[in-house]
Design a protein around this motif. Structure first.
Motif, PDB file in Angstrom:
ATOM      1  N   VAL A  97       0.806  -1.222   0.000  1.00  0.00           N
ATOM      2  CA  VAL A  97       0.000   0.000   0.000  1.00  0.00           C
ATOM      3  C   VAL A  97       0.840   1.274   0.000  1.00  0.00           C
ATOM      4  O   VAL A  97       0.612   2.181  -0.798  1.00  0.00           O
ATOM      5  CB  VAL A  97      -0.958  -0.012   1.215  1.00  0.00           C
ATOM      6  N   ARG A 144      -8.945  -2.517   4.248  1.00  0.00           N
ATOM      7  CA  ARG A 144      -9.456  -2.484   2.873  1.00  0.00           C
ATOM      8  C   ARG A 144     -10.980  -2.374   2.826  1.00  0.00           C
ATOM      9  O   ARG A 144     -11.547  -2.005   1.805  1.00  0.00           O
ATOM     10  CB  ARG A 144      -8.979  -3.710   2.092  1.00  0.00           C
ATOM     11  N   ASP A 191      -7.620   4.072  -2.836  1.00  0.00           N
ATOM     12  CA  ASP A 191      -6.804   3.012  -3.425  1.00  0.00           C
ATOM     13  C   ASP A 191      -7.157   2.816  -4.897  1.00  0.00           C
ATOM     14  O   ASP A 191      -6.267   2.653  -5.749  1.00  0.00           O
ATOM     15  CB  ASP A 191      -7.013   1.714  -2.646  1.00  0.00           C
TER      16      ASP A 191
END
Length: 392
Positions: free
Chosen positions: A95, A124, A133
């Motif tokens: 990440v 997430r 993301d």
């Protein structure tokens, strides 16, 4: 050398993703790629060890301290470094590297950006994170997931398009022929002592099966924040004389080789490298049906697959294999064959190399279409064709 490739990864220690890079990056250099790594870190001992091992393998490492999750100064330094190195490909892992490396690569006008997703993470499911993301991921030209199960999880948790991911499994190098199974019900679990690894489920399963298998033992290899809680659970379940805490063991080869059965009862695994390592050592594996684990462990052939968190199903699987030594040995042998044939490191490196070459060819075609010379040539060809048709 051929194309210059800059990998970016956030490293705290050596686990699945880092072990993958320790094999992949030197392999790519052997194939002619000018591979380098930018290591984002917080000065952890494990990060220093990882960088040293990579440098010993001939891969240059640029250490870049990342004092917080999103750091403007670290990002600016990264952009400057990328512009200085001028790679043809920038490849991010995990990440922090995605959020810093992909925008840096785009600002530095790197022709090809690649992102590999490696694991399950509790954050997430957060809608704000998922939106961010996905936005950052749009910068990448190639999306890689380390298992089809992980790609499916990302689609479910973050609304990625599962079909957008190229699946590239981790690889493993063959070791010497493993010793035979010990012929006793010795279990092993290897991994960080954190909730997602399912240690507590395994302890309850061991207690459940204890009446039928009073001689069954368990070695727990790993460290982490749950150690005291797990130790208390061992006492509460009356397993004091049957469970051993080994702490972190690296490499874990001796733990696998002492075991009759290796158990991976995780609630989430992007891939499940422990299962593959155990199979390479000729050990049958009992694994949860999550993430990449069912892609590694072939149910009823190289081990058994059970629902995650199901104590009774896990206890039944342990009893089934522990009471049938010949079946356990056959599964272990089949597992080693599968590990070496289906999950070799050369196969993994082949796949990444092919993705790089395809992406570079596509980037070259895009540049050609955008160049003024190409446009003027195309216009001239079109004009000549029109005049030729008019003459006829």
């Amino acid at each position: 050398m051929s194309a210059r490739v800059l990998h970016v990864a956030k490293v705290a220690g050596i686990s699945g993703a880092e072990s993958h890079l320790l094999l992949l990056l030197p392999g790519l250099r052997e194939r002619g790629f000018d591979v380098r790594l930018v290591m984002l870190h917080e000065d952890e001992p494990g990060a220093r060890d990882f960088a040293s091992q990579l440098e010993e393998a001939g891969v240059p490492v640029e250490r870049l301290r990342l004092p917080r999750a999103l750091d403007p100064q670290a990002f600016a330094r990264l952009v400057r470094f990328v512009r200085h190195v001028r790679p043809a490909i920038l490849h991010t892992h995990l990440v922090h590297a995605d959020f810093h490396g992909l925008p840096a690569g785009r600002l530095a006008r790197v022709p090809v950006l690649v992102s590999t997703k490696h694991g399950f993470n509790p954050f997430r499911g957060n809608r704000a994170f998922a939106a961010a993301d996905r936005a950052v991921a749009r910068l990448a030209d190639v999306h890689v997931a380390i298992s089809a199960g992980l790609a499916r999880y990302l689609a479910e948790s973050e609304r990625f398009d599962e079909a957008d991911f190229e699946i590239v499994h981790y690889g493993i190098e063959p070791g010497p022929s493993p010793p035979p199974l010990p012929g006793a019900p010795r279990l092993a679990i290897v991994g960080r002592l954190i909730p997602i690894k399912g240690h507590e489920v395994l302890l309850r399963a061991l207690a459940t099966v204890g009446g039928d298998l009073p001689e069954a033992t368990l070695e727990i290899a790993g460290d982490g924040p749950l150690e005291q809680e797990l130790r208390a659970g061992v006492v509460r379940l009356g397993l004091d004389d049957r469970v051993s805490f080994l702490g972190r063991v690296a490499p874990a080869t001796p733990v696998f080789e002492r075991a009759e059965i290796v158990v991976v009862p995780s609630f989430g695994e992007g891939f499940g490298m422990v299962a593959l390592e155990a199979m390479e050592r000729g050990r049958p594996v009992i694994a949860s049906a999550v993430g990449g684990l069912p892609e590694i462990v072939e149910a009823a052939r190289t081990g058994l697959v059970v629902p995650p968190g199901d104590v009774q199903a896990l206890a039944a699987a342990i009893g089934e294999l522990a009471k049938d030594g010949s079946r356990a040995a056959a599964m272990g042998a089949a597992g080693r064959t599968r590990a070496l044939e289906e999950f070799s490191q050369s196969r993994c490196t082949d796949r990444i190399e092919a993705l790089y070459r395809e992406a570079l060819a596509a980037a070259g075609a895009r540049r050609l279409r955008r160049s003024p010379h190409a446009r003027s040539s195309a216009n001239a060809a079109s004009s000549a064709s029109t005049k030729s048709q008019g003459a006829r």
